[in-house]
Design a protein around this motif. Structure first.
Motif, PDB file in Angstrom:
ATOM      1  N   LEU A 127      25.935 -35.512  32.101  1.00 41.18           N
ATOM      2  CA  LEU A 127      24.693 -34.843  33.069  1.00 41.18           C
ATOM      3  C   LEU A 127      24.657 -34.024  32.679  1.00 41.18           C
ATOM      4  O   LEU A 127      23.668 -32.725  32.044  1.00 41.18           O
ATOM      5  CB  LEU A 127      24.745 -34.970  34.814  1.00 41.18           C
ATOM      6  N   THR A 128      25.949 -32.595  32.531  1.00 41.88           N
ATOM      7  CA  THR A 128      26.363 -31.668  31.701  1.00 41.88           C
ATOM      8  C   THR A 128      25.914 -31.517  30.187  1.00 41.88           C
ATOM      9  O   THR A 128      25.186 -30.018  29.678  1.00 41.88           O
ATOM     10  CB  THR A 128      28.053 -31.194  32.203  1.00 41.88           C
ATOM     11  N   VAL A 129      25.284 -32.413  29.633  1.00 41.79           N
ATOM     12  CA  VAL A 129      25.386 -32.213  28.277  1.00 41.79           C
ATOM     13  C   VAL A 129      24.051 -32.550  27.923  1.00 41.79           C
ATOM     14  O   VAL A 129      23.545 -32.054  27.314  1.00 41.79           O
ATOM     15  CB  VAL A 129      27.152 -33.301  27.267  1.00 41.79           C
ATOM     16  N   THR A 130      23.417 -34.089  28.709  1.00 40.69           N
ATOM     17  CA  THR A 130      22.199 -33.827  28.946  1.00 40.69           C
ATOM     18  C   THR A 130      21.521 -32.226  28.808  1.00 40.69           C
ATOM     19  O   THR A 130      20.348 -32.083  28.610  1.00 40.69           O
ATOM     20  CB  THR A 130      22.308 -34.934  29.861  1.00 40.69           C
ATOM     21  N   VAL A 131      22.144 -31.407  29.852  1.00 42.37           N
ATOM     22  CA  VAL A 131      21.310 -30.098  30.500  1.00 42.37           C
ATOM     23  C   VAL A 131      21.635 -29.149  28.831  1.00 42.37           C
ATOM     24  O   VAL A 131      20.932 -28.928  28.651  1.00 42.37           O
ATOM     25  CB  VAL A 131      21.855 -29.830  31.733  1.00 42.37           C
ATOM     26  N   LEU A 132      22.618 -29.492  28.459  1.00 40.05           N
ATOM     27  CA  LEU A 132      22.860 -28.375  27.372  1.00 40.05           C
ATOM     28  C   LEU A 132      21.734 -28.489  26.322  1.00 40.05           C
ATOM     29  O   LEU A 132      21.415 -28.078  25.181  1.00 40.05           O
ATOM     30  CB  LEU A 132      24.822 -28.601  26.801  1.00 40.05           C
ATOM     31  N   VAL A 133      21.539 -30.675  25.908  1.00 36.87           N
ATOM     32  CA  VAL A 133      21.139 -30.785  24.283  1.00 36.87           C
ATOM     33  C   VAL A 133      19.562 -30.779  24.837  1.00 36.87           C
ATOM     34  O   VAL A 133      19.181 -29.461  23.659  1.00 36.87           O
ATOM     35  CB  VAL A 133      21.423 -31.994  24.120  1.00 36.87           C
ATOM     36  N   LEU A 137      16.784 -28.338  22.964  1.00 39.59           N
ATOM     37  CA  LEU A 137      16.117 -28.275  22.184  1.00 39.59           C
ATOM     38  C   LEU A 137      14.295 -27.893  22.900  1.00 39.59           C
ATOM     39  O   LEU A 137      14.047 -27.262  22.136  1.00 39.59           O
ATOM     40  CB  LEU A 137      15.392 -30.201  22.513  1.00 39.59           C
ATOM     41  N   ALA A 138      14.346 -27.218  23.955  1.00 39.27           N
ATOM     42  CA  ALA A 138      13.536 -27.370  24.455  1.00 39.27           C
ATOM     43  C   ALA A 138      13.045 -25.166  24.174  1.00 39.27           C
ATOM     44  O   ALA A 138      12.077 -24.165  24.095  1.00 39.27           O
ATOM     45  CB  ALA A 138      13.463 -26.640  26.626  1.00 39.27           C
ATOM     46  N   ALA A 139      14.405 -24.904  24.303  1.00 41.19           N
ATOM     47  CA  ALA A 139      14.584 -23.071  23.469  1.00 41.19           C
ATOM     48  C   ALA A 139      14.160 -23.138  21.775  1.00 41.19           C
ATOM     49  O   ALA A 139      12.772 -22.442  21.760  1.00 41.19           O
ATOM     50  CB  ALA A 139      15.664 -22.532  23.260  1.00 41.19           C
ATOM     51  N   PRO A 234      15.657 -36.550  28.490  1.00 35.85           N
ATOM     52  CA  PRO A 234      16.507 -36.394  29.163  1.00 35.85           C
ATOM     53  C   PRO A 234      16.873 -37.694  29.648  1.00 35.85           C
ATOM     54  O   PRO A 234      17.613 -37.765  29.785  1.00 35.85           O
ATOM     55  CB  PRO A 234      15.773 -35.289  29.636  1.00 35.85           C
ATOM     56  N   MET A 235      16.398 -38.549  30.365  1.00 33.51           N
ATOM     57  CA  MET A 235      16.386 -39.427  31.503  1.00 33.51           C
ATOM     58  C   MET A 235      17.368 -40.764  30.359  1.00 33.51           C
ATOM     59  O   MET A 235      18.449 -41.242  30.169  1.00 33.51           O
ATOM     60  CB  MET A 235      15.159 -40.739  32.008  1.00 33.51           C
ATOM     61  N   LEU A 236      16.858 -40.763  29.173  1.00 31.54           N
ATOM     62  CA  LEU A 236      17.182 -41.693  28.013  1.00 31.54           C
ATOM     63  C   LEU A 236      18.646 -40.875  27.525  1.00 31.54           C
ATOM     64  O   LEU A 236      19.312 -42.047  27.105  1.00 31.54           O
ATOM     65  CB  LEU A 236      16.522 -42.026  27.101  1.00 31.54           C
ATOM     66  N   ILE A 237      18.738 -39.522  27.292  1.00 28.43           N
ATOM     67  CA  ILE A 237      19.904 -39.680  27.014  1.00 28.43           C
ATOM     68  C   ILE A 237      21.389 -39.361  27.559  1.00 28.43           C
ATOM     69  O   ILE A 237      22.235 -39.235  27.744  1.00 28.43           O
ATOM     70  CB  ILE A 237      19.833 -37.172  26.645  1.00 28.43           C
ATOM     71  N   PHE A 238      21.083 -38.623  28.421  1.00 28.52           N
ATOM     72  CA  PHE A 238      21.302 -39.118  30.078  1.00 28.52           C
ATOM     73  C   PHE A 238      22.336 -40.377  30.051  1.00 28.52           C
ATOM     74  O   PHE A 238      23.177 -40.937  30.444  1.00 28.52           O
ATOM     75  CB  PHE A 238      21.677 -38.752  31.905  1.00 28.52           C
ATOM     76  N   TYR A 239      21.441 -40.968  29.849  1.00 26.82           N
ATOM     77  CA  TYR A 239      21.961 -43.140  30.483  1.00 26.82           C
ATOM     78  C   TYR A 239      22.799 -43.530  29.176  1.00 26.82           C
ATOM     79  O   TYR A 239      23.945 -44.510  29.486  1.00 26.82           O
ATOM     80  CB  TYR A 239      21.039 -43.624  31.034  1.00 26.82           C
ATOM     81  N   THR A 240      22.285 -43.365  27.965  1.00 27.48           N
ATOM     82  CA  THR A 240      22.857 -43.228  26.780  1.00 27.48           C
ATOM     83  C   THR A 240      24.371 -42.715  27.067  1.00 27.48           C
ATOM     84  O   THR A 240      25.304 -43.801  26.389  1.00 27.48           O
ATOM     85  CB  THR A 240      21.833 -42.778  25.822  1.00 27.48           C
TER      86      THR A 240
END
Length: 429
Positions: A127-133, A137-139, A234-240
């Protein structure tokens, strides 16, 4: 008793008894008629047929003959082609999943670090890495993309306006006078062809940008589809990331074994992962350094040159040369004054090259691919010829993987040859 024992003995079959009976003339005629009717049915259904239906019909026809090696090869090749057809048809649907897996593949070492070194639960680190990624990307999408697109449009507009000035400069250039004295050329025809070529290329570039944006919009479908993709990414990145080891092992299990093992896949993953992570990090640093330095010196299109330096840095050896050529042309054409901006651009790119060669590459790109420079250039030209810009990006890691496979195969063959060769002691005996 003996008679009963002889009656209970199972009968013996010969190989001829297991063969199918041969077809007679009438059966052959019926089979030919059925095949003709089947082909006629396919012709009448030609507008309704699709590759999956054809594959199913071919499988039904060939499955009884699968004991033949040629039939098995035909079924395998048909399945391979059908798989690629399905992937091409579902490419729009699969884009979010491919992007999520690629991001998880690149950021998985950070999740492993948080899990093993700091004893953070897997789902928390994912979850932490997903938020960072997602935040990064949003920035990029919200802050950098509009500015970069604006500078690119302004650059194209100024290039269109400068074609006339370039034509006048060519007419007044004394270098062409000397060239006319040495070579039998038509100066006016040469200038006309050159300026027409530039005008055509610029017009094609200005037309390709809206067409590319329209193609992307059509592939996504609508604004709702784009928002849906952005929402589920984001959900796909987290579960992956959370289940990445399981997904990786499942994918590895799909590939064939080599010498009874799949070590070559682990080697390929290590080479590609280390190379891509190192190159991406160095490219980000190069883009940041070049952009900030050129913006400080107020060089025109500094952000665009910095982005170009970062992207072309992904291409070994050749990328640095292309970056210097394009950046110098932009500085000489649109700089104020041109020579000073050209000197600044040259100094900034030279400083970044020295920093990359002396500090960044030895410390970040510690896992070298171990390829000869001539082989690297050859792979860049070959992959670029067949796959374009995408081929330039994957040329080096793919070549490293192929070289690793060849070395593994050669070592296995040498070990096999050494095991089968009799020793000298055995020969003397």
């Amino acid at each position: 008793m003996d008679v009963e024992h002889r009656n209970m003995t199972p009968p013996k079959f010969t190989p001829n008894d297991l063969e199918e009976p041969r077809l007679g003339p009438f059966e052959t005629l019926l089979l030919g008629g059925g095949l003709a009717l089947f082909l006629a049915l396919l012709y009448e259904m030609r507008e309704f047929l699709s590759p999956p239906l054809i594959a199913i019909a071919a499988t039904i026809l060939l499955w009884p003959l699968r004991r033949y090696r040629s039939v098995r090869a035909l079924l395998l090749s048909g399945g391979f082609l059908l798989l690629f057809w399905l992937l091409s048809q579902l490419r729009v649907v699969l884009i979010p999943f491919v992007v999520a897996y690629l991001l998880a593949y690149l950021s998985n070492p950070l999740v492993d670090l948080l899990e093993r070194r700091l004893h953070v639960p897997r789902w928390v680190s994912a979850l932490t890495v997903t938020v960072l990624v997602v935040g990064a990307l949003a920035a990029i999408l919200l802050l950098l993309i509009p500015t970069i697109v604006g500078q690119l449009v302004e650059l194209i507009r100024q290039m269109l306006n400068s074609v006339g000035e370039l034509r006048r400069w060519l007419y007044e250039n004394p270098l062409l006078d000397r060239l006319e004295e040495v070579l039998p050329i038509d100066r006016q025809a040469l200038i006309q062809q050159f300026t027409t070529f530039l005008q055509q290329q610029l017009n094609a570039l200005t037309q390709s940008l809206p067409d590319a944006l329209a193609t992307v919009a059509q592939s996504i479908g609508s604004l709702l589809g784009a928002l849906t993709v952005l929402a589920i990414l984001p959900m796909l990145i987290f579960y992956t990331l959370k289940d990445y080891p399981k997904l990786r092992d499942a994918l590895i299990g799909l590939f064939p074994k080599h010498n009874g093992r799949r070590d070559y896949l682990m080697y390929a993953g290590t080479v590609v992962g280390n190379y891509l992570r190192g190159q991406l990090l160095i490219s980000l640093i190069a883009a940041f350094n070049v952009s900030v330095a050129l913006l400080i010196f107020d060089v025109p299109f500094g952000l665009l040159i910095g982005l170009l330096a970062g992207l072309l840095n992904l291409i070994p050896n050749l990328g640095a040369v292309l970056t210097n050529i394009i950046a110098l042309l932009i500085a000489l054409l649109f700089g104020d004054p041109p020579l000073l901006d050209a000197v600044i651009v040259t100094g900034v790119l030279l400083g970044q090259g020295l920093l990359e060669a002396s500090v960044l590459s030895p410390h970040i790109l510690s896992h070298q691919v171990g390829l000869h420079p001539v082989l690297i250039l050859l792979s860049l030209f070959v992959f670029g010829y067949f796959l374009g810009a995408f081929g330039l990006l994957i040329a080096v890691p793919t070549t490293a993987i192929l070289v690793g496979f060849y070395q593994s195969y050669r070592e296995a063959r040498e070990k096999l040859a050494g095991a089968t060769t009799p020793e000298s002691t055995d020969v003397t005996e």
